[in-house]
Design a protein around this motif. Structure first.
Motif, PDB file in Angstrom:
ATOM      1  N   PRO A 158     -44.824  -4.814 -14.728  1.00  0.00           N
ATOM      2  CA  PRO A 158     -45.431  -3.571 -14.210  1.00  0.00           C
ATOM      3  C   PRO A 158     -45.337  -3.466 -12.692  1.00  0.00           C
ATOM      4  CG  PRO A 158     -47.123  -5.147 -14.851  1.00  0.00           C
ATOM      5  CD  PRO A 158     -45.822  -5.716 -15.329  1.00  0.00           C
ATOM      6  N   VAL A 159     -45.250  -2.242 -12.218  1.00  0.00           N
ATOM      7  CA  VAL A 159     -45.145  -1.996 -10.783  1.00  0.00           C
ATOM      8  C   VAL A 159     -46.363  -2.547 -10.047  1.00  0.00           C
ATOM      9  CG1 VAL A 159     -45.042  -0.203  -9.008  1.00  0.00           C
ATOM     10  CG2 VAL A 159     -43.699   0.047 -11.103  1.00  0.00           C
ATOM     11  N   GLN A 160     -47.527  -2.503 -10.693  1.00  0.00           N
ATOM     12  CA  GLN A 160     -48.738  -2.970 -10.024  1.00  0.00           C
ATOM     13  C   GLN A 160     -48.644  -4.446  -9.652  1.00  0.00           C
ATOM     14  OE1 GLN A 160     -51.396  -2.577 -13.785  1.00  0.00           O
ATOM     15  NE2 GLN A 160     -52.483  -4.071 -12.531  1.00  0.00           N
ATOM     16  N   ASN A 161     -47.844  -5.205 -10.378  1.00  0.00           N
ATOM     17  CA  ASN A 161     -47.656  -6.612 -10.035  1.00  0.00           C
ATOM     18  C   ASN A 161     -47.012  -6.744  -8.658  1.00  0.00           C
ATOM     19  OD1 ASN A 161     -47.134  -9.627 -10.625  1.00  0.00           O
ATOM     20  ND2 ASN A 161     -45.076  -8.828 -10.258  1.00  0.00           N
ATOM     21  N   TYR A 162     -45.987  -5.951  -8.428  1.00  0.00           N
ATOM     22  CA  TYR A 162     -45.286  -6.020  -7.145  1.00  0.00           C
ATOM     23  C   TYR A 162     -46.156  -5.486  -6.010  1.00  0.00           C
ATOM     24  CZ  TYR A 162     -41.260  -6.896 -10.124  1.00  0.00           C
ATOM     25  OH  TYR A 162     -40.395  -7.428 -11.054  1.00  0.00           O
ATOM     26  N   VAL A 163     -46.930  -4.451  -6.304  1.00  0.00           N
ATOM     27  CA  VAL A 163     -47.852  -3.916  -5.292  1.00  0.00           C
ATOM     28  C   VAL A 163     -48.887  -4.970  -4.921  1.00  0.00           C
ATOM     29  CG1 VAL A 163     -49.624  -2.187  -4.809  1.00  0.00           C
ATOM     30  CG2 VAL A 163     -47.536  -1.523  -6.028  1.00  0.00           C
ATOM     31  N   ALA A 164     -49.433  -5.644  -5.932  1.00  0.00           N
ATOM     32  CA  ALA A 164     -50.445  -6.675  -5.701  1.00  0.00           C
ATOM     33  C   ALA A 164     -49.858  -7.858  -4.927  1.00  0.00           C
ATOM     34  CB  ALA A 164     -51.023  -7.150  -7.028  1.00  0.00           C
ATOM     35  N   TRP A 165     -48.648  -8.257  -5.288  1.00  0.00           N
ATOM     36  CA  TRP A 165     -47.975  -9.353  -4.575  1.00  0.00           C
ATOM     37  C   TRP A 165     -47.812  -9.007  -3.099  1.00  0.00           C
ATOM     38  CZ3 TRP A 165     -44.988 -13.976  -4.565  1.00  0.00           C
ATOM     39  CH2 TRP A 165     -45.180 -14.785  -5.691  1.00  0.00           C
ATOM     40  N   GLY A 221     -56.954 -12.077 -12.236  1.00  0.00           N
ATOM     41  CA  GLY A 221     -55.821 -11.311 -12.734  1.00  0.00           C
ATOM     42  C   GLY A 221     -55.413 -11.675 -14.140  1.00  0.00           C
ATOM     43  N   ILE A 251     -55.313  -6.840 -11.958  1.00  0.00           N
ATOM     44  CA  ILE A 251     -54.670  -6.960 -10.650  1.00  0.00           C
ATOM     45  C   ILE A 251     -53.151  -6.895 -10.742  1.00  0.00           C
ATOM     46  CG2 ILE A 251     -54.361  -8.434  -8.616  1.00  0.00           C
ATOM     47  CD1 ILE A 251     -57.159  -9.558  -9.160  1.00  0.00           C
ATOM     48  N   PHE A 252     -52.578  -7.782 -11.529  1.00  0.00           N
ATOM     49  CA  PHE A 252     -51.116  -7.849 -11.635  1.00  0.00           C
ATOM     50  C   PHE A 252     -50.577  -7.175 -12.899  1.00  0.00           C
ATOM     51  CE2 PHE A 252     -52.613 -11.663  -9.391  1.00  0.00           C
ATOM     52  CZ  PHE A 252     -51.912 -11.564  -8.203  1.00  0.00           C
ATOM     53  N   GLY A 253     -51.480  -6.834 -13.828  1.00  0.00           N
ATOM     54  CA  GLY A 253     -51.065  -6.369 -15.144  1.00  0.00           C
ATOM     55  C   GLY A 253     -51.438  -7.428 -16.170  1.00  0.00           C
TER      56      GLY A 253
END
Length: 220
Positions: free
Chosen positions: A171-178, A86, A92-94
């Motif tokens: 970024p939203v993708q960070n929260y989705v990945a978490w 990442g 992955i997380f941004g």
């Protein structure tokens, strides 16, 4: 065998003292990070705080079987590899970078980040074990707890030199990945029947959440 049992009983008997120690420890950390003159010094103590918290939680774990140890090693290794990919690719997380707050790095990734994931997954699942929910809701609950924790942590991480995203907002993708990573690890724990019933683990989760919430109000 008897000696080990006596040690375990002694640890359980001194539960209140461990809780008091954790409260004082994190209160001192909060004070040190809140004072400009000592902020930098206490930032460097972050890995020590994580190691100490993990050690105390481990003391209250019921039994370290071979299967349990293998699962813990898997969570550490898998999360470290995901973080390594990442931070070096941004896929992955941004796009983000680690600061010096989490200590020694390997390929731009703090070695302790895997332990951070392991501790958080364990304590969040331990919190859910205190409920009477069915296994599916326990797994989802632990994952959402971790997501909520990350939403809070992301607000103070840059001020603690942990990590910082290149974008102005996380970024939203960070929260989705978490959430997905937390879900994966929680499913593994549940499917392999790893016992996360731990008297002090929910306390550690609560104290850390309050610690970061207080820092958010103080530092930002």
């Amino acid at each position: 065998m008897i000696g080990t049992k006596n040690i375990a009983n002694s640890i359980q008997a001194n539960y209140r003292y461990f809780v008091l120690f954790l409260i004082i420890f994190y209160a001192v950390g909060f004070a040190g990070l809140s004072i400009p003159a000592t902020h930098s010094f206490f930032v460097h103590l972050t890995p020590f705080a994580l190691l100490l918290s993990s050690f105390i939680v481990a003391l209250f774990h019921s039994k370290f079987s071979a299967k349990t140890i293998l699962v813990f090693v898997f969570i550490y290794a898998a999360s470290f590899i995901v973080e390594l990919i990442g931070v070096n690719t941004g896929a992955i997380f941004g796009s983000y970078n680690y600061g010096h707050g989490l200590g020694i790095k390997l390929f731009n990734t703090p070695l302790i980040i895997g332990l951070n994931w392991l501790l958080l997954v364990y304590v969040s699942n331990s919190v859910m074990e205190r409920t009477n929910w069915n296994p599916i809701f326990k797994v989802l609950g632990a994952s959402f707890l971790l997501l909520a924790y990350d939403v809070l942590l992301e607000q103070v991480a840059p001020n603690l030199s942990m990590w910082k995203f290149n974008e102005s907002a996380v970024p939203v993708q960070n929260y989705v990945a978490w959430f997905l990573l937390a879900l994966l690890f929680s499913v593994v724990i549940k499917l392999l029947k790893i016992n996360t019933k731990n008297r002090i683990a929910p306390v550690v989760f609560g104290i850390q959440a309050l610690f970061f919430a207080a820092l958010l109000l103080t530092l930002n």
